[in-house]
Design a protein around this motif. Structure first.
Motif, PDB file in Angstrom:
ATOM      1  N   SER A 323       0.825  -1.203   0.000  1.00  0.00           N
ATOM      2  CA  SER A 323       0.000   0.000   0.000  1.00  0.00           C
ATOM      3  C   SER A 323       0.862   1.258   0.000  1.00  0.00           C
ATOM      4  N   GLY A 324       1.977   1.206   0.732  1.00  0.00           N
ATOM      5  CA  GLY A 324       2.865   2.368   0.795  1.00  0.00           C
ATOM      6  C   GLY A 324       3.441   2.734  -0.558  1.00  0.00           C
ATOM      7  N   ILE A 325       3.799   1.728  -1.348  1.00  0.00           N
ATOM      8  CA  ILE A 325       4.318   2.005  -2.691  1.00  0.00           C
ATOM      9  C   ILE A 325       3.241   2.682  -3.539  1.00  0.00           C
ATOM     10  N   GLY A 326       2.010   2.167  -3.446  1.00  0.00           N
ATOM     11  CA  GLY A 326       0.914   2.768  -4.196  1.00  0.00           C
ATOM     12  C   GLY A 326       0.626   4.186  -3.750  1.00  0.00           C
ATOM     13  N   CYS A 327       0.641   4.406  -2.436  1.00  0.00           N
ATOM     14  CA  CYS A 327       0.399   5.753  -1.914  1.00  0.00           C
ATOM     15  C   CYS A 327       1.501   6.722  -2.322  1.00  0.00           C
ATOM     16  N   LEU A 328       2.720   6.218  -2.424  1.00  0.00           N
ATOM     17  CA  LEU A 328       3.853   7.079  -2.760  1.00  0.00           C
ATOM     18  C   LEU A 328       3.766   7.614  -4.180  1.00  0.00           C
ATOM     19  N   ILE A 329       3.279   6.810  -5.094  1.00  0.00           N
ATOM     20  CA  ILE A 329       3.292   7.227  -6.499  1.00  0.00           C
ATOM     21  C   ILE A 329       1.923   7.634  -7.027  1.00  0.00           C
ATOM     22  N   GLY A 330       0.843   7.308  -6.297  1.00  0.00           N
ATOM     23  CA  GLY A 330      -0.498   7.536  -6.824  1.00  0.00           C
ATOM     24  C   GLY A 330      -0.822   8.991  -7.089  1.00  0.00           C
ATOM     25  N   ALA A 331      -0.772   9.835  -6.051  1.00  0.00           N
ATOM     26  CA  ALA A 331      -1.109  11.248  -6.206  1.00  0.00           C
ATOM     27  C   ALA A 331      -0.117  12.001  -7.087  1.00  0.00           C
ATOM     28  N   PRO A 332       1.210  11.773  -6.966  1.00  0.00           N
ATOM     29  CA  PRO A 332       2.136  12.467  -7.872  1.00  0.00           C
ATOM     30  C   PRO A 332       1.908  12.164  -9.345  1.00  0.00           C
ATOM     31  N   ILE A 333       1.529  10.924  -9.664  1.00  0.00           N
ATOM     32  CA  ILE A 333       1.231  10.610 -11.064  1.00  0.00           C
ATOM     33  C   ILE A 333       0.065  11.459 -11.552  1.00  0.00           C
ATOM     34  N   ALA A 334      -0.972  11.586 -10.710  1.00  0.00           N
ATOM     35  CA  ALA A 334      -2.104  12.436 -11.073  1.00  0.00           C
ATOM     36  C   ALA A 334      -1.670  13.890 -11.211  1.00  0.00           C
ATOM     37  N   GLY A 335      -0.741  14.333 -10.334  1.00  0.00           N
ATOM     38  CA  GLY A 335      -0.236  15.697 -10.432  1.00  0.00           C
ATOM     39  C   GLY A 335       0.538  15.934 -11.717  1.00  0.00           C
ATOM     40  N   VAL A 336       1.333  14.950 -12.109  1.00  0.00           N
ATOM     41  CA  VAL A 336       2.085  15.063 -13.366  1.00  0.00           C
ATOM     42  C   VAL A 336       1.132  15.153 -14.545  1.00  0.00           C
ATOM     43  N   ILE A 337       0.058  14.396 -14.506  1.00  0.00           N
ATOM     44  CA  ILE A 337      -0.934  14.425 -15.590  1.00  0.00           C
ATOM     45  C   ILE A 337      -1.511  15.826 -15.756  1.00  0.00           C
ATOM     46  N   VAL A 338      -1.830  16.477 -14.617  1.00  0.00           N
ATOM     47  CA  VAL A 338      -2.414  17.817 -14.671  1.00  0.00           C
ATOM     48  C   VAL A 338      -1.369  18.848 -15.082  1.00  0.00           C
ATOM     49  N   ASP A 339      -0.166  18.788 -14.509  1.00  0.00           N
ATOM     50  CA  ASP A 339       0.868  19.794 -14.778  1.00  0.00           C
ATOM     51  C   ASP A 339       1.452  19.690 -16.172  1.00  0.00           C
ATOM     52  N   SER A 340       1.340  18.523 -16.788  1.00  0.00           N
ATOM     53  CA  SER A 340       1.923  18.344 -18.121  1.00  0.00           C
ATOM     54  C   SER A 340       0.942  18.663 -19.246  1.00  0.00           C
ATOM     55  N   GLY A 341      -0.112  19.357 -18.927  1.00  0.00           N
ATOM     56  CA  GLY A 341      -1.061  19.784 -19.959  1.00  0.00           C
ATOM     57  C   GLY A 341      -2.420  19.142 -19.879  1.00  0.00           C
ATOM     58  N   GLY A 342      -2.569  18.170 -18.995  1.00  0.00           N
ATOM     59  CA  GLY A 342      -3.867  17.533 -18.836  1.00  0.00           C
ATOM     60  C   GLY A 342      -4.762  18.311 -17.882  1.00  0.00           C
TER      61      GLY A 342
END
Length: 408
Positions: A323-342
């Motif tokens: 769960s910790g691995i998922g929590c570590l990367i889950g929200a940042p991936i969503a942030g990258v999606i938004v910041d990269s033009g999404g």
């Protein structure tokens, strides 16, 4: 400490302590979305960098097991040792504490931020978290744990008579490693680990960005905080009801896991279609809490079914690590999606897809052969203990037995 403390006696004190421990944990964890929105306002950073704040906090809680991680794991595991007949019910009550923390946490933290800024808010949160010391002192070892400790101590004493202390430690580490490998080779539990990973990726992306997303849609800061309150109310009900439903052999925790994760996946992936108004945002938050809360309620009974009770703590450790691995990367991936033009539409599609994937991966758990799962070993262990006790009692009465232990 007596055997009567199982399903009774001090077990009820443990249940109250576990509930309070989960309440404080939920108060902190489920308020991260409010804190992240405040950080965006104060430091004017990009969403990806702020997302790492919440992700690292949650990952440290579950992956490194520090800070609140001590409280989370202890609160979940200790109730599993103290309850047998009422274990699903106890699990539901325990995890409902986190839902209650979700209910009261975000509005309170929003008020703290408005009145004391972020620095003052962190001081108050630290003071609240310090109450965990009191709860920890009430978590006495259960009769099962004491029996296991005596067995391990006996093995250790025998080993010390024939080898050095360093070798004993190596043997213990090797034994623990073998236990971990044996658990990972358990196919249904491995599916559960992958399902937990996908769930953590999707949930952190959906929950942590919800307050900021709603504010972007025109919702006020205080109103966005009440979305988490709505989620907490339904999550509280879900955790309690799921605990009772999981006790029904015709339903079972594995079926609930698959169904509830699939429902929140559908709600999340379609959320951008109906997120324009505050009313629809409340609808999503309430629906998400209704189905996601129960997923946490089945953790203890499902883990106890898939592996033996003696390895419950190891199983929880693996679940927390995944769960910790998922929590570590889950929200940042969503942030990258938004910041990269999404947009947030794309980030919620990502979150919903992860949740649906978690539901699909959990399907084989329901299809396993129940007659071969290791949780049956717990019942066999209890039966063996009873047979040994009866045998010793017969010996004290000078009753002759044959080689198979049958009185003659």
């Amino acid at each position: 400490m007596f055997q009567s403390d199982i399903d009774g006696g001090w077990a009820w004190v443990i249940l109250g302590v576990s509930f309070c421990g989960m309440l404080l944990t939920g108060f902190h964890v489920y308020s991260l979305g409010i804190i992240m929105a405040a950080l965006l306002d104060e430091i004017e950073s990009d969403l990806t960098r702020v997302s790492w704040v919440g992700s690292i906090y949650t990952a440290a809680l579950t992956l490194s097991g520090i800070g609140m991680g001590f409280c989370l794991t202890s609160s979940l595991v200790v109730s599993g040792y103290y309850f047998k007949k009422y274990r699903p019910m106890a699990s539901g009550i325990t995890v409902s504490g986190a839902a209650f923390g979700m209910f009261v946490g975000p509005p309170v933290i929003r008020l703290l931020i408005d009145n004391y800024m972020l620095r003052g808010t962190f001081l108050v949160l630290g003071a609240l978290g310090a109450n965990m010391f009191v709860l920890g002192m009430l978590m006495r070892p259960s009769p099962t744990e004491k029996d296991n400790f005596r067995k391990d101590a006996g093995k250790g004493n025998s080993a010390r008579q024939s080898s050095s202390q360093v070798r004993n430690q190596l043997l213990r580490i090797t034994s623990a490693f073998k236990d971990v490998v044996g658990i990972v080779k358990n196919g249904p539990f491995l599916c559960y680990l992958f399902s937990t990973f996908a769930f953590s990726c999707g949930e952190t992306a959906a929950i942590y960005h919800l307050p900021n997303y709603s504010q972007e849609q025109g919702t006020s800061k205080m109103a966005s905080a009440t979305l988490m309150t709505a989620m907490g109310v339904t999550s509280l009900c879900s955790r309690l009801l799921t605990g009772f439903a999981a006790s029904d052999p015709n339903i079972g925790p594995e079926l609930l896991l698959t169904g509830m994760m699939g429902m929140i996946g559908i709600l999340t992936i379609t959320f951008p279609l109906y997120s324009a108004t505050f009313g629809s945002q409340v609808l999503y938050a309430a629906g998400y809490g209704l189905y996601s809360g129960g997923i946490n309620a089945v953790m203890t009974p499902l883990t106890a079914e898939l592996i033996s009770l003696e390895k419950l703590a190891i199983g929880f450790g693996l679940l927390c690590f995944t769960s910790g691995i998922g929590c570590l990367i889950g929200a940042p991936i969503a942030g990258v999606i938004v910041d990269s033009g999404g947009t947030y539409t794309h980030s919620y599609i990502y979150a919903g897809t992860a949740l649906l994937l978690g539901s699909a991966v959990s399907v084989p758990i329901s299809l396993r052969d129940r007659d071969s799962v290791t949780w049956k070993a717990v019942e066999r262990m209890d039966a063996t203990i009873d047979v040994v006790a009866e045998t010793e009692q017969l010996k004290t009465h000078d009753i002759t037995m044959d080689d198979d232990g049958i009185p003659v």
